[in-house]
Design a protein around this motif. Structure first.
Motif, PDB file in Angstrom:
ATOM      1  N   THR A   1      -5.229   7.765   4.484  1.00  0.00           N
ATOM      2  CA  THR A   1      -5.786   6.513   3.957  1.00  0.00           C
ATOM      3  C   THR A   1      -4.713   5.661   3.310  1.00  0.00           C
ATOM      4  O   THR A   1      -3.846   6.171   2.588  1.00  0.00           O
ATOM      5  N   GLN A   2      -4.769   4.363   3.574  1.00  0.00           N
ATOM      6  CA  GLN A   2      -3.879   3.406   2.929  1.00  0.00           C
ATOM      7  C   GLN A   2      -4.582   2.806   1.708  1.00  0.00           C
ATOM      8  O   GLN A   2      -5.661   2.236   1.830  1.00  0.00           O
TER       9      GLN A   2
ATOM     10  N   SER B   1       0.330   5.667   1.266  1.00  0.00           N
ATOM     11  CA  SER B   1      -0.503   6.573   2.051  1.00  0.00           C
ATOM     12  C   SER B   1      -0.949   7.753   1.198  1.00  0.00           C
ATOM     13  O   SER B   1      -0.121   8.398   0.535  1.00  0.00           O
TER      14      SER B   1
ATOM     15  N   SER C   1      -0.872   0.020  -3.758  1.00  0.00           N
ATOM     16  CA  SER C   1       0.189   0.678  -4.524  1.00  0.00           C
ATOM     17  C   SER C   1       0.247   0.133  -5.948  1.00  0.00           C
ATOM     18  O   SER C   1      -0.321  -0.924  -6.265  1.00  0.00           O
TER      19      SER C   1
ATOM     20  N   THR D   1       0.830  -1.207   0.000  1.00  0.00           N
ATOM     21  CA  THR D   1       0.000   0.000   0.000  1.00  0.00           C
ATOM     22  C   THR D   1       0.861   1.253   0.000  1.00  0.00           C
ATOM     23  O   THR D   1       2.090   1.203   0.182  1.00  0.00           O
TER      24      THR D   1
END
Length: 453
Positions: A414-415, A410, A418, A408
């Motif tokens: 929020t995450q 940020s 990716s 992931t």
């Protein structure tokens, strides 16, 4: 009419997707509990498919198609009248019980159609699972945007009723019956094993993959499957003829189907998320659920177009070659995704290429299975193959969920998944397609013909 019925049944697997974020509020429950509205359909479909196949062989395939469509209509009606979680789960379970329509439809075609029409017809029927799923997402998203969410299920009631009337009116009942007694202990054992396995796969991320509950379910599935296999080998009229299923052509096709189902579902998980992620991530396109559905929709049309192509390749070079070509096309599509995932047109291209490969591969699988089983076991064998695909898609969802949850970035507080996470899932999907290719390479060069009686 049978292919249309298959598409309608497949629509029910995607009709809930636009509602998932809002389900806790709509049903007055928690997010974890609301997920049972999705999981219930998966579990019911897995349990019902092999049993309906066997019942179709015994008591009439058209009869079981009508029973399945009736459950779809009743389940959709219950959902349309639901305002809380419990009736929604009941309705979604009934909808899942209709999953046997596709393998039953393929089996009716084998009994009723002349050989020169069989390959193309079964390819279209087999592809209807992917077609319905691809077309259902934009349709459901549009209805959810412009109308009350209950309208989704009222439409399902109408479509299911239409399919029931058409099948009743236009589809003949097969005269091929096996008779005998239904293997109730075998059905109970397989149901318990599948429930344990798929519950662990679908809920493992929520419960923890190393939790006692998840590991216990996996262990329970292994133990019950072992006992079930022992029983089936000793039963005079088994639910699943394991000796027939162990034939090289059937066994390898089913194993390849798991890998192919895994590969098919990976793109369905990745593309909608990329389209809807905010542009602030650097790889999201900031689109709506409707846009995501429209990006995926062309793949369903491509699958339909590829059904006759799949049949032509199978007639000319054998279904083994068709399955291998389909796996190569799917792997190529995932390779394209790694370089085209930054634009909407690129994702449409990827979904169409992967859809073409799925159409080829799914069209070949029934031909391979039916080429190695007697006509009296057609529905049971096709149902088992459909179950194998479902296990593949369920596993794909679990694996992709784990990867995207751990890779992931940020965005504010929020995450979000990716770009590397999506690339990893696409790479795993390509690898699954290549596994299917490798397994298919060991199939016999031409489907062995088995007597029709």
């Amino acid at each position: 009419m049978l292919a249309l019925s298959g598409i309608i049944v497949a629509l029910m697997h995607t009709v809930m997707i636009p509602l998932v974020p809002a389900l806790p509020e709509l049903l007055g429950t928690s997010a974890a509990d609301a997920s049972w509205a999705i999981t219930a359909t998966l579990l019911a479909a897995a349990v019902a498919t092999p049993m309906l196949g066997r019942l179709g062989d015994m008591y009439g395939k058209r009869r079981m198609v009508l029973v399945s469509l009736a459950m779809l209509v009743v389940g959709s009606l219950v959902c349309a009248l639901s305002h809380s979680l419990a009736p929604m789960v009941v309705g979604r379970t009934l909808q899942g019980l209709a999953a046997g329509v596709i393998p039953l439809g393929i089996s009716i075609m084998r009994d009723e159609l002349p050989p020169e029409r069989l390959a193309g017809a079964t390819a279209l029927m087999s592809a209807s699972l992917g077609v319905g799923s691809a077309l259902g997402l934009p349709a459901a998203a549009l209805l959810a945007d412009v109308a009350d969410w209950h309208v989704l299920f009222w439409v399902a009631v109408g479509l299911g009723t239409l399919a029931t009337v058409l099948v009743w009116t236009l589809v003949p009942e097969s005269r091929q019956r096996t008779g005998g007694r239904f293997d109730l202990p075998g059905a109970v054992g397989l149901s318990i094993a599948l429930l344990c396995l798929l519950l662990a796969v679908s809920k493992g991320a929520d419960w923890g993959w190393s939790s006692r509950l998840t590991l216990g379910l996996f262990a329970g599935a292994a133990v019950v499957l072992t006992v079930w296999g022992w029983w089936e080998l000793r039963s005079r009229q088994p639910l699943v003829d394991l000796r027939t299923s162990a034939r090289r052509q059937v066994l390898l096709t089913n194993i390849a189907s798991v890998a192919f189902g895994f590969a098919m579902f990976a793109v369905s998980l990745v593309i909608p998320q990329i389209v809807q992620l905010p542009e602030a991530t650097g790889h999201g396109l900031g689109g709506s659920m409707l846009v995501a559905g429209l990006v995926m929709a062309p793949s369903g049309l491509v699958m339909m177009v590829m059904a006759p192509v799949s049949a032509r390749i199978s007639r000319a070079m054998g279904a083994k070659v068709t399955l291998m070509v389909g796996a190569v096309v799917v792997a190529f599509g995932y390779g394209l995704a790694l370089v085209l995932m930054s634009s909407t047109w690129g994702l449409v291209t990827v979904s169409c290429v992967v859809g073409a490969g799925i159409g080829l591969g799914y069209g070949a699988m029934p031909t391979l299975v039916m080429g190695a089983v007697p006509q009296s076991e057609t529905a049971a064998a096709n149902s088992l193959n459909t179950l194998m695909r479902s296990i593949g898609t369920s596993t794909s969802s679990a694996v992709a969920g784990v990867v995207l949850a751990h890779m992931t970035l940020s965005v504010g507080t929020t995450q979000l998944p990716s770009e590397a996470g999506f690339q990893t899932v696409l790479g795993i999907g390509a690898a699954a397609a290549l596994v299917a290719l490798t397994i298919a390479a060991f199939l016999p060069g031409r489907p062995r013909s088995v007597a029709r009686s």
